[in-house]
Design an enzyme around this catalytic site. Sequence first.
Site, PDB file in Angstrom:
ATOM      1  N   LYS A  47      -0.850  -8.115   6.020  1.00  0.00           N
ATOM      2  CA  LYS A  47      -0.728  -7.051   5.248  1.00  0.00           C
ATOM      3  C   LYS A  47      -0.309  -7.005   4.021  1.00  0.00           C
ATOM      4  CE  LYS A  47      -1.924  -2.638   3.196  1.00  0.00           C
ATOM      5  NZ  LYS A  47      -3.006  -2.991   1.954  1.00  0.00           N
ATOM      6  N   MET A  73      -6.530   2.335  -0.554  1.00  0.00           N
ATOM      7  CA  MET A  73      -5.130   2.182   0.168  1.00  0.00           C
ATOM      8  C   MET A  73      -3.997   2.825   0.166  1.00  0.00           C
ATOM      9  SD  MET A  73      -7.580   1.520   3.152  1.00  0.00           S
ATOM     10  CE  MET A  73      -6.019   1.498   4.900  1.00  0.00           C
ATOM     11  N   GLY A  74      -3.817   1.959  -1.321  1.00  0.00           N
ATOM     12  CA  GLY A  74      -2.833   2.414  -1.765  1.00  0.00           C
ATOM     13  C   GLY A  74      -1.266   1.783  -1.571  1.00  0.00           C
ATOM     14  N   LEU A  75      -1.350   0.182  -0.873  1.00  0.00           N
ATOM     15  CA  LEU A  75      -0.580  -0.466  -0.684  1.00  0.00           C
ATOM     16  C   LEU A  75       0.591   0.328   0.188  1.00  0.00           C
ATOM     17  CD1 LEU A  75       1.014  -1.910  -3.618  1.00  0.00           C
ATOM     18  CD2 LEU A  75       0.782  -2.312  -2.483  1.00  0.00           C
ATOM     19  N   ASN A 127       0.555 -11.025  -3.857  1.00  0.00           N
ATOM     20  CA  ASN A 127      -1.041  -9.842  -4.210  1.00  0.00           C
ATOM     21  C   ASN A 127      -0.333  -9.571  -5.853  1.00  0.00           C
ATOM     22  OD1 ASN A 127      -2.144  -8.370  -4.613  1.00  0.00           O
ATOM     23  ND2 ASN A 127      -1.941  -7.118  -3.191  1.00  0.00           N
ATOM     24  N   CYS A 130      -3.568  -6.032  -6.097  1.00  0.00           N
ATOM     25  CA  CYS A 130      -3.912  -5.003  -6.110  1.00  0.00           C
ATOM     26  C   CYS A 130      -4.790  -3.581  -6.854  1.00  0.00           C
ATOM     27  CB  CYS A 130      -3.126  -4.359  -5.559  1.00  0.00           C
ATOM     28  SG  CYS A 130      -3.402  -1.904  -4.431  1.00  0.00           S
ATOM     29  N   GLY A 217     -17.015  -6.304   0.183  1.00  0.00           N
ATOM     30  CA  GLY A 217     -18.450  -7.297   1.122  1.00  0.00           C
ATOM     31  C   GLY A 217     -19.498  -7.953   0.498  1.00  0.00           C
ATOM     32  N   GLY A 243     -13.886 -12.611  -1.164  1.00  0.00           N
ATOM     33  CA  GLY A 243     -14.876 -11.777  -1.530  1.00  0.00           C
ATOM     34  C   GLY A 243     -16.119 -11.711  -0.472  1.00  0.00           C
ATOM     35  N   THR A 266     -14.117  -7.656   4.537  1.00  0.00           N
ATOM     36  CA  THR A 266     -15.001  -6.535   5.151  1.00  0.00           C
ATOM     37  C   THR A 266     -15.803  -7.054   6.265  1.00  0.00           C
ATOM     38  OG1 THR A 266     -14.852  -5.716   3.158  1.00  0.00           O
ATOM     39  CG2 THR A 266     -16.592  -5.281   4.569  1.00  0.00           C
TER      40      THR A 266
HETATM   41  O1  RRO Z   1      -3.139  -1.214  -0.006  1.00  0.00           O
HETATM   42  C1  RRO Z   1      -4.230  -1.609  -1.139  1.00  0.00           C
HETATM   43  O2  RRO Z   1      -5.294  -0.306  -1.659  1.00  0.00           O
HETATM   44  C2  RRO Z   1      -5.146  -3.075  -1.325  1.00  0.00           C
HETATM   45  C3  RRO Z   1      -4.155  -3.353  -1.914  1.00  0.00           C
HETATM   46 BR1  RRO Z   1      -2.218  -3.913  -1.405  1.00  0.00          BR
HETATM   47  C4  RRO Z   1      -5.173  -4.731  -2.120  1.00  0.00           C
HETATM   48  O3  RRO Z   1      -4.692  -5.869  -2.236  1.00  0.00           O
HETATM   49  N1  RRO Z   1      -6.588  -4.815  -2.916  1.00  0.00           N
HETATM   50  C5  RRO Z   1      -7.711  -3.820  -2.395  1.00  0.00           C
HETATM   51  O4  RRO Z   1      -8.653  -3.740  -2.839  1.00  0.00           O
HETATM   52  N2  RRO Z   1      -6.266  -2.396  -1.426  1.00  0.00           N
END
Ligand code: RRO
Length: 319
Positions: A47, A73-75, A127, A130, A217, A243, A266
């Site tokens: 992650k 998710m927001g890292l 990364n 995001c 997905g 992807g 996914t």
């Molecule tokens: O954590 C996320 O919301 C997130 C990340 Br870091 C990313 O690189 N790609 C994504 O789809 N979600």
Amino acid sequence: MSKLSLAVEIAGIKLRKPLMNAAGVLGISPSLLKRVYDSGAGAVITKSMGPEPRKGHLNPTFVRFEYGGLNAMGLPNPGVDYFSDEIKQIKEMEIPVVASFFGGSTQEFVDVAYKLSKAGADALELNASCPNVAEELGMLGADANSVERVTAAVKEHTSLPVFVKLSPNVTNIKSIAVAAEWGGADAITAVNTLKGMAIDINMRKPILANITGGLSGPALKPVALRCVWEVSQAVNIPVIGCGGISSWEDAIEFLLAGASVLEIGTAVMVRGINVYEEISRGMSTYLAENGFNKVEEIVSLAHDEKRQMSGDSCRGMMI
Ligand code: RRO
């Protein structure tokens, strides 16, 4: 005896198979990442780690559709200092590990990369893409100059290979990939998720607490495939395809489009961890049935120039 092998090399790292998990899928736990490796991946990706612990966004953070998923998710991550121990544990199991990371400034990218290098990662995935956080954290990858500057700064402070993960949410992915190459990237990962949203028609409001999220997905696959195709034409470094890869047929398509190694995300959540084994088996059968011995023989083979160089245009005629 057949000489067939799925082993590949990327940026000097030897992988027994050309498959990895996409960053963030299955989180950070060493035991889960070990299961990915045991099921047929060549390396695992963590992650994305940042300089400090982050909680991430409020729930709901994931919506599943028939054709993919939307995440915001927001890292969330425990911070690079905590995570260094987990990397050591993965390395003790002799599993090649790619550490995904992010920062809110060039200096933060450099500091986190430095710590992950010291912790023993085999490679870093920067990364730059995001889709779910404020611009300074997430969409660095929309600006070519920033991508070049951050990549170059990170490369100055690590001897590890650096893969730069790009976003499909840009007008010209080729120019961003070239900027990463100029900054010294060792490979380009194409691509992260595509920005989207979903609305609950009964509640009459967005489903994700963050309103928008990243689409992954099967719905993402044609976009990601096009990105791999374009990036592989634009740069002279390897491309890692990511992807919507869900089947061995998808995997072959990405290789033919120009990817040398593939990330599966996914599909693991939908089809289970055995997806690596299933895709590996299908790829081996395809290579054998079509007279190839190695994965690299089919990389970019859908591009006319490569097909002519390899004599593949004659292959079908001889059969
Ligand atoms: O954590 C996320 O919301 C997130 C990340 Br870091 C990313 O690189 N790609 C994504 O789809 N979600």
